[in-house]
Design a protein around this motif. Structure first.
Motif, PDB file in Angstrom:
ATOM      1  N   ARG A  90      -3.063  -0.353  -1.351  1.00 10.82           N
ATOM      2  CA  ARG A  90      -2.277  -1.403  -2.017  1.00 10.82           C
ATOM      3  C   ARG A  90      -1.519  -2.251  -0.998  1.00 10.82           C
ATOM      4  O   ARG A  90      -1.360  -3.459  -1.182  1.00 10.82           O
ATOM      5  CB  ARG A  90      -1.296  -0.769  -3.006  1.00 10.82           C
ATOM      6  N   SER A 160       3.907  -9.482 -11.427  1.00 14.98           N
ATOM      7  CA  SER A 160       4.646  -8.846 -12.519  1.00 14.98           C
ATOM      8  C   SER A 160       3.880  -8.917 -13.835  1.00 14.98           C
ATOM      9  O   SER A 160       3.800  -7.928 -14.571  1.00 14.98           O
ATOM     10  CB  SER A 160       6.018  -9.520 -12.689  1.00 14.98           C
ATOM     11  N   TRP A 230       6.478  -6.789  -4.045  1.00 19.51           N
ATOM     12  CA  TRP A 230       5.894  -5.526  -3.626  1.00 19.51           C
ATOM     13  C   TRP A 230       6.204  -4.407  -4.620  1.00 19.51           C
ATOM     14  O   TRP A 230       5.322  -3.608  -4.948  1.00 19.51           O
ATOM     15  CB  TRP A 230       6.390  -5.150  -2.240  1.00 19.51           C
ATOM     16  N   CYS A 231       7.437  -4.373  -5.116  1.00 16.25           N
ATOM     17  CA  CYS A 231       7.807  -3.349  -6.099  1.00 16.25           C
ATOM     18  C   CYS A 231       6.973  -3.496  -7.380  1.00 16.25           C
ATOM     19  O   CYS A 231       6.520  -2.502  -7.953  1.00 16.25           O
ATOM     20  CB  CYS A 231       9.297  -3.442  -6.425  1.00 16.25           C
ATOM     21  N   SER A 232       6.755  -4.740  -7.809  1.00 14.08           N
ATOM     22  CA  SER A 232       5.954  -4.972  -9.016  1.00 14.08           C
ATOM     23  C   SER A 232       4.508  -4.553  -8.794  1.00 14.08           C
ATOM     24  O   SER A 232       3.891  -3.930  -9.667  1.00 14.08           O
ATOM     25  CB  SER A 232       6.011  -6.452  -9.416  1.00 14.08           C
ATOM     26  N   ARG A 234       3.316  -2.446  -6.482  1.00 16.23           N
ATOM     27  CA  ARG A 234       3.180  -1.032  -6.163  1.00 16.23           C
ATOM     28  C   ARG A 234       3.184  -0.171  -7.414  1.00 16.23           C
ATOM     29  O   ARG A 234       2.499   0.848  -7.486  1.00 16.23           O
ATOM     30  CB  ARG A 234       4.325  -0.613  -5.242  1.00 16.23           C
ATOM     31  N   LYS A 235       3.943  -0.601  -8.435  1.00 18.46           N
ATOM     32  CA  LYS A 235       4.103   0.207  -9.629  1.00 18.46           C
ATOM     33  C   LYS A 235       3.117  -0.133 -10.750  1.00 18.46           C
ATOM     34  O   LYS A 235       3.016   0.599 -11.728  1.00 18.46           O
ATOM     35  CB  LYS A 235       5.532   0.053 -10.159  1.00 18.46           C
ATOM     36  N   CYS A 236       2.409  -1.261 -10.626  1.00 22.87           N
ATOM     37  CA  CYS A 236       1.526  -1.679 -11.722  1.00 22.87           C
ATOM     38  C   CYS A 236       0.301  -0.760 -11.791  1.00 22.87           C
ATOM     39  O   CYS A 236      -0.141  -0.201 -10.786  1.00 22.87           O
ATOM     40  CB  CYS A 236       1.114  -3.131 -11.587  1.00 22.87           C
ATOM     41  N   GLU A 237      -0.253  -0.645 -12.982  1.00 26.80           N
ATOM     42  CA  GLU A 237      -1.402   0.231 -13.194  1.00 26.80           C
ATOM     43  C   GLU A 237      -2.686  -0.520 -12.900  1.00 26.80           C
ATOM     44  O   GLU A 237      -2.998  -1.545 -13.524  1.00 26.80           O
ATOM     45  CB  GLU A 237      -1.419   0.745 -14.637  1.00 26.80           C
TER      46      GLU A 237
END
Length: 239
Positions: A90, A160, A230-232, A234-237
């Motif tokens: 990622r 996002s 990056w946070c969005s 990294r956490k997305c499926e």
């Protein structure tokens, strides 16, 4: 791969050609009022370049929407999912996309003043080449930093929402509201110094090459939106 994909994207090149034509055919309007009604008339090619960078903020709505459309399609068409399945990390996917898109759309933004200079070089000539290069380099450096802050809004929204249609709508509305606030805020004396689009204007109207406040504003926006993006992502499926 990202560079190849974007360089062969028909929508991107339509945007570049469209921005060039807008810059070429509107350059004449900057001659009598280079930076608005209080800016005076242009006296050199450097004035045209600075004036078109100063006034190019309205094009950020269009360019950010094109960015959201192209990057959003990678999620809607599940291109990103295939990259994950192929074994790419990622982190590698994220930074390759961010770097490629920022470079590509900053180039698109600079096409506007370059087109204007091509149109007006016959009027002003290129006699004071040193001054033009100095002013152009300064304007380009600040544009790269501060326009990237605006483009990062579109990137964050894409990461996002992960949907092309939603990303275009939200990006267009967000950049339009910010542009509207800038216009009315400058007239009504609202606080606008925190906006990257305002700091671009401040940077090109000054002759100083080093301007701490525009640099600080640009870095804060870029770093904050980079972290959020990056946070969005990294956490997305993604499968």
């Amino acid at each position: 791969m990202e560079r190849y994909q974007l360089s062969h994207n028909f929508l991107y090149w339509c945007g570049v050609v469209g921005i060039f034509l807008i810059g070429f055919f509107t350059a004449e309007t900057y001659v009598p009022e280079v930076m608005g009604p209080t800016g005076g008339a242009a006296t050199s090619l450097a004035d045209i370049f600075n004036g078109m960078v100063y006034d190019s903020t309205f094009l950020l709505i269009l360019m950010s929407s094109i960015l959201a459309l192209i990057l959003g399609q990678e999620f809607s068409c599940r291109t990103v999912d295939l990259e994950i399945t192929a074994g790419h990390s990622r982190k590698a996917i994220f930074f390759s996309k961010v770097i490629t898109y920022l470079i590509a759309f900053n180039v698109m933004a600079l096409v506007y003043p370059i087109a204007g200079c091509i149109r007006e070089v016959s009027r002003f000539g290129f006699f004071d080449g040193g001054s033009f290069i100095y002013q152009a380099v300064k304007a380009v450096l600040y544009s790269l930093l501060l326009n990237s802050a605006t483009f990062f809004i579109a990137i964050w929204i894409c990461f996002s929402l992960r949907n092309s249609a939603k990303a275009i709508a939200v990006t267009a509305v967000t950049t339009f509201v910010l542009s509207l606030y800038l216009g009315f805020g400058m007239m009504l004396k609202f606080p606008v110094a925190f906006l990257p689009t305002y700091q671009i204007r401040e940077a090109v109207t000054s002759t100083a090459i080093f301007q701490p406040f525009p640099i600080l504003i640009g870095i804060v926006w870029v770093v904050a939106l980079l972290i959020l993006s990056w946070c969005s992502f990294r956490k997305c499926e993604l499968k």
